[in-house]
Design a protein around this motif. Structure first.
Motif, mmCIF file in Angstrom:
data_model
loop_
_atom_site.group_PDB
_atom_site.id
_atom_site.type_symbol
_atom_site.label_atom_id
_atom_site.label_comp_id
_atom_site.label_asym_id
_atom_site.label_seq_id
_atom_site.Cartn_x
_atom_site.Cartn_y
_atom_site.Cartn_z
ATOM 1 N N UNK A 1 0.397 -1.290 -0.018
ATOM 2 C CA UNK A 1 0.093 0.234 0.066
ATOM 3 C C UNK A 1 0.731 1.418 0.322
ATOM 4 N N UNK A 13 -2.690 8.205 4.431
ATOM 5 C CA UNK A 13 -3.997 7.805 4.212
ATOM 6 C C UNK A 13 -5.277 9.610 4.597
ATOM 7 N N UNK A 676 -1.291 5.574 -3.082
ATOM 8 C CA UNK A 676 -2.041 4.422 -2.565
ATOM 9 C C UNK A 676 -3.731 5.058 -3.542
ATOM 10 N N UNK A 683 -7.868 0.782 -10.043
ATOM 11 C CA UNK A 683 -8.807 -0.445 -9.055
ATOM 12 C C UNK A 683 -10.171 -0.392 -10.248
ATOM 13 N N UNK A 720 -18.281 -8.124 -6.466
ATOM 14 C CA UNK A 720 -17.354 -8.883 -6.059
ATOM 15 C C UNK A 720 -16.587 -9.619 -6.736
ATOM 16 N N UNK A 724 -11.560 -10.048 -10.921
ATOM 17 C CA UNK A 724 -10.131 -10.124 -9.923
ATOM 18 C C UNK A 724 -9.468 -9.377 -8.891
ATOM 19 N N UNK A 726 -6.128 -7.744 -9.609
ATOM 20 C CA UNK A 726 -5.331 -6.808 -10.115
ATOM 21 C C UNK A 726 -4.427 -6.233 -10.154
ATOM 22 N N UNK B 94 -6.823 0.669 4.603
ATOM 23 C CA UNK B 94 -6.228 -0.297 3.011
ATOM 24 C C UNK B 94 -7.088 0.403 1.949
ATOM 25 N N UNK B 139 -12.962 -3.148 -5.586
ATOM 26 C CA UNK B 139 -13.529 -4.549 -4.371
ATOM 27 C C UNK B 139 -11.845 -4.850 -3.855
ATOM 28 N N UNK B 140 -11.069 -4.419 -4.520
ATOM 29 C CA UNK B 140 -10.282 -4.617 -4.296
ATOM 30 C C UNK B 140 -9.849 -4.524 -3.502
ATOM 31 N N UNK B 141 -9.691 -3.340 -2.614
ATOM 32 C CA UNK B 141 -9.292 -2.978 -1.368
ATOM 33 C C UNK B 141 -9.745 -2.977 -1.059
ATOM 34 N N UNK B 144 -9.124 -6.376 0.885
ATOM 35 C CA UNK B 144 -7.786 -6.383 1.457
ATOM 36 C C UNK B 144 -8.335 -5.479 3.369
#
Lengths: 795, 159
Positions: A1, A13, A676, A683, A720, A724, A726, B94, B139-141, B144
């Protein structure tokens, strides 16, 4: 991350997350005003109908109803329609056909969901119940849904004054040069392509709360907009004829946009007007079915495309003929999407010397079509990359080899394409090399054989895309038909205590500007990250803005903030010189500290800020007090993010089900502020691109014009378990013409991925004779393609 | 009609129209606007809350059906000392959220998922998040975050 440092390049963050995670976000539907009423829109159940009369008497008499308005009431008040922001010229030299786009239908309804009347009542339920009592006498008329069919003679007209439903035919490139290339071509690859219609489906439905204060003669509109200043400008100047300085538009937290919340819509304009009529605040929140029916849709192109190649597999010419569906009315950017944002990208990453594109934009009895994540560029990428991948198969070259033979080399930048754009920088081979490593292309044949043993078919697909982002140099946009500038505004205000408020005209609806922009300011001014607050989404707080779309926020909005900071640092240097009793030329600035060169005498930015507001020891004869600077930034070029996507699929031949087993994206976004957040944007873009390729498609019934896919039961949103995990990385070359060296990352995933997915499936099914496949590649469609191919082979 | 329930540890009683949905009751009567409404067909999951300890879609429950129940919304998930619940903290760490609209429902669903499958695999997580749509993250994160949040909940020994 990534490391969470707050400097540029750190994965800080997000500041905004705490409120979102604790239910303290403030979205438009969360806002309630004293005396608030509720609106419900009466929508056309027909795709095309003449409205003979509207009887509102029963609705008016219903419990709690305060008012019912129709198009006639708006016309009587001289209320205009929704304007189109981009004027394209037809090949004839005439401006595009620009029929009126009334807020509430005038005489005719032109798509299912078209706004016919609005009911305002004390409660939501009363408004809904009364809307059922509005008696509209319709004459149903024939509708036309397909853009190709709508151009044929004898088809129903969407607007009586627009013959053949043709809004414009537009061309780009040198047709003579392209034809000449095809005459001498060794091989021609041709494809007929459909870019499927999509429905954006931001999770937060559109909403508005409008109010009017008679004491101040002032309107306030809370709305789900990606660009509140543009909404205010258009509502004031073109739709409602209101004094702009008497209108405040606030876009608070907005739950996703993806393009669909760029445009001013009929609902918020009608509410703003009606709030004065009834003297009470009015709220409207779309039900999801209304979002499906009346949010601007995306894509919907039908294209014939050809690529001419020489004996070495080099691209020598390209011809593209596209029919683009505009829907029933021209939405704000609708005319620009299939032209300026589409055909200019047809060179892709390649040196193709001759390209010609012809685009015919067509009205149909469907919801307006406008920009959706990528807007024109996914359509262009789909055309280019499907052609390239097919050409590789035709010529017996590998997917990587045909691309490498045709890439614009790194030493050719700046590179002028034959379709108007001038790419500043890039390294296409680098992203492809990295993507092939990350995707383990070397091991693919082994995986294919292993899958074969299990009765599954594996395939691999490539897409090496480019996009033009950071919209846009205003003078170029203006020459291309834009009716607005495309700069951005920013303001940086240091407070006496050294804290900072940043005001931006960009708007965050998920992108994390409150974090990214604060990182830039913290990094440049040496002020702690937590001491920087970023304000957006309020026309009363940010001076101006053109909003967020086209991956422009950082490249354009971020650059405006940098320009404002440059002014802050310049002024602070002069203040520091005075305070340190040194010559201005001797003051060095680094990371928030002003130092007299060669000495240990220094001042922090916070100390300078204090002095600017308490100017006791201050050069008052030369400088005004205060430390608050604003800037407008107008880019000198587009930015050109580019990258390589590689998709690996496994297909079950018995069911037609496609599983994406690997998806790799390696992108060049220029400098990255927060890795991040960038990765998250990739994504999300990939999910929408894969959604387009495998799952999503808006379907209207060809005869009735009813939207068949009008709920989440019918329109397949990626979930979801559809996606896949990624593999993503970046290989960055900094943009050469903005101060941050950034290119933008918001749309890349949606632009690059669809052709990679489709070509992976075609590659997988080659042994079965499948040569083409339309999006979305649903199990039924894949299974059918296999059956058809097998049938052909038997025959 | 009169309804009474416990919401985030507080007893509430209100007079509502019988057709009032639990989402409407929470948002309009109690001002708990963290519970979001993203669709009309029970598909999107933005309105997921905990009803007697299990995740349910509050748009598909009448307020009257929650009579006497223990309701927890996103506002009541953390312990009230200003710290985030481990799942909330994991979503931030995340980057499991972008626009934040699906997030409250997603977090409430995630907590229930971990309570049901404490050591869930990626596949189990993805299959069990089927009822919650996110348009932003891919949805990836979220996957996680869910795994990281599960570890945090385990450390804390609570749900």
């Amino acid at each position: 991350m990534g490391e969470p440092t707050t400097k540029i390049g750190g994965s800080t963050r997000r500041s905004e997350d705490k409120r979102f995670l604790t239910g303290q976000g403030r979205y438009t539907d969360d806002i309630n005003m004293a005396g608030q009423t509720y609106a419900c829109f009466v929508r056309s159940p027909h795709a095309h109908a003449r409205i003979n009369s509207i009887d509102t008497s029963m609705a008016r008499d219903a419990d709690g109803v305060l008012a019912v308005f129709t198009g006639e009431d708006l016309a009587n008040d001289g209320i205009g329609g929704l304007p189109c922001g981009w004027q394209i010229h037809d090949v004839s030299g005439e401006p595009m056909a620009e029929p009126p786009h009334p807020l509430l239908a005038q005489g005719k309804a032109r798509y299912v969901g078209d706004h016919v009347a609005v009911v305002i009542a004390e409660t939501k339920q009363q408004a809904r119940d009364a809307a059922e009592l509005v008696d509209v006498d319709y004459d149903m008329l024939d509708a036309v849904i397909s853009p190709a069919k709508a151009l044929e003679s004898g088809q129903p007209l969407v607007h009586d004054e627009v013959p053949d439903n043709r809004c414009y035919t537009w061309e780009l490139g040198d047709s003579g040069a392209a034809d000449e290339a095809f005459e001498r071509a060794h091989h021609v690859t041709s494809l007929d392509l459909v870019n499927n219609r999509l429905i954006p489906n931001a999770l937060e439905p559109r909403a508005a709360v409008a109010s009017y204060s008679p004491g101040e003669d002032h309107y306030t509109l809370y709305t789900t907009s990606q660009n509140p200043h543009l909404a205010r400008l258009l509502l004031s100047a073109f739709v409602l004829n209101l004094p702009e300085h008497k209108v405040r538009v606030v876009s608070p937290d907005v739950g996703g946009g993806f393009g669909s919340k760029i445009y001013p819509y009929a609902e918020e304009a009608t509410l703003t007007w009606a709030s004065k009529k009834i003297g009470r605040p009015i709220k409207w929140t779309a039900e999801r079915v209304e979002s499906f029916l009346s949010d601007a849709h995306g894509r919907d192109h039908v294209t014939r495309a050809e690529m001419a190649l020489d004996t070495d597999g080099r691209f020598i010419g390209m011809r593209v003929d596209t029919k683009a569906n505009l829907g029933a009315y021209l939405s704000t950017f609708a005319s620009a999407v299939p032209t300026i944002l589409y055909a200019t990208l047809l060179a892709g990453q390649y040196t193709t010397p001759a390209i010609h594109a012809r685009v015919t934009a067509v009205f149909t009895h469907t919801a307006p079509v406008d920009a959706y994540r990528g807007a024109g560029r996914p359509e262009a990428t789909y055309v280019v990359e499907r052609l390239v991948s097919q050409a590789a198969r035709d010529m017996g070259l590998s997917q990587a080899e045909i691309r490498r033979r045709n890439f614009i080399p790194t030493d050719a930048f700046p590179y002028q394409t034959p379709v108007a754009l001038n790419y500043d920088v890039g390294d296409y081979d680098a992203t492809l090399t990295r993507a092939e490593e990350l995707a383990d292309v070397a091991g693919f044949e082994g995986r294919r054989e292993e899958a074969q043993k299990r009765g599954k078919y594996r395939g691999i697909g490539y897409s090496t895309y480019i996009e033009a982002c950071g919209l846009a140099p205003s003078n170029i946009a203006g020459a291309l038909g834009a009716r607005a500038g495309l700069y951005e505004a920013g303001e940086v205000r240091l407070h006496p205590t050294g804290k900072v408020t940043v005001f931006t005209g960009s708007h965050s609806h998920g992108q994390g500007h409150e974090t990214t922009f604060a990182q830039i300011v913290s990094d440049r001014l040496g002020i702690p990250f937590d001491d920087v607050d970023v304000v957006h989404g309020d026309t009363d707080r940010s001076a101006f803005g053109m909003g967020t779309y086209g991956s422009r926020s950082l490249a354009v909005g971020g650059s405006a903030i940098v320009k404002a900071m440059d002014k802050i640092i310049d002024k602070s240097r002069r203040i520091a010189a005075h305070m340190l009793e040194a010559a201005e030329a001797d003051i060095e600035y680094d990371d928030g500290t002003f130092r007299v060169a060669g000495t240990d005498k220094s001042l922090s930015m916070a100390e300078v800020a204090f002095s600017a507001y308490v100017p006791h020891n201050y050069p008052l004869e030369q400088l005004e007090p205060g430390l608050d600077e604003s800037a407008f930034y107008d880019p000198t070029n587009f930015t050109y993010p580019a990258g390589s996507h590689i998709c690996e699929v496994e297909v079950d031949p018995d069911t037609g089900r496609v599983e994406i087993v690997n998806f790799t994206a390696v992108d060049d976004f220029g400098n990255v502020i927060n890795p991040m957040i960038v990765e998250g944007q990739v994504h999300g873009g990939l999910a929408q691109g894969i959604g387009q390729a495998l799952l999503e498609g808006a379907v209207y019934d060809a005869e009735s014009g009813q939207l068949i896919t009008g709920t989440y039961m019918d329109y397949t949103m990626p979930r979801a378990d559809d996606l896949p995990s990624f593999r993503v990385d970046t290989c960055n070359t900094p943009c050469t013409h903005n101060p941050l060296g950034v290119k933008g990352c918001g749309e890349a995933g949606a632009i690059g991925s669809p052709p990679a997915v489709i070509d992976a499936i075609i590659d997988a099914l080659r042994p079965l004779g499948v040569t083409d496949l339309e999006m979305p590649a649903t199990p039924l469609r894949v299974w059918q393609a296999i059956q058809d191919a097998q049938g052909r082979q038997v025959a | 009609m009169n309804v009474s329930m416990t919401v985030n540890g507080r007893s509430v009683t209100a007079d509502v129209d019988p057709p009032t949905l639990l989402t409407e009751f929470l948002r309009d009567h109690l001002g708990l606007t963290g519970t979001h409404v993203g669709c009309d067909t029970g598909q999107c999951g933005s309105c997921t809350i905990h009803l007697d300890g299990r995740a349910v879609k509050a748009c598909s429950v009448l307020a009257a059906q929650a009579e006497g129940a223990r309701v927890v919304t996103i506002e009541g998930l953390a312990d009230g000392n200003g710290d985030l619940h481990p799942m909330q903290a994991a979503f931030r760490e995340e980057h499991g959220l972008q626009c934040g609209f699906c997030t409250p429902g997603m977090v409430m669903a995630a907590v229930d998922l971990v309570n049901t499958y404490p050591n869930a695999s990626d596949t189990t997580i993805r299959e069990n998040l089927e009822g919650n749509i996110c348009r932003c993250t891919g949805y990836e994160n979220i996957v996680r975050a869910l795994k990281s949040g599960a570890a945090g909940m385990g450390d804390q020994g609570n749900g």
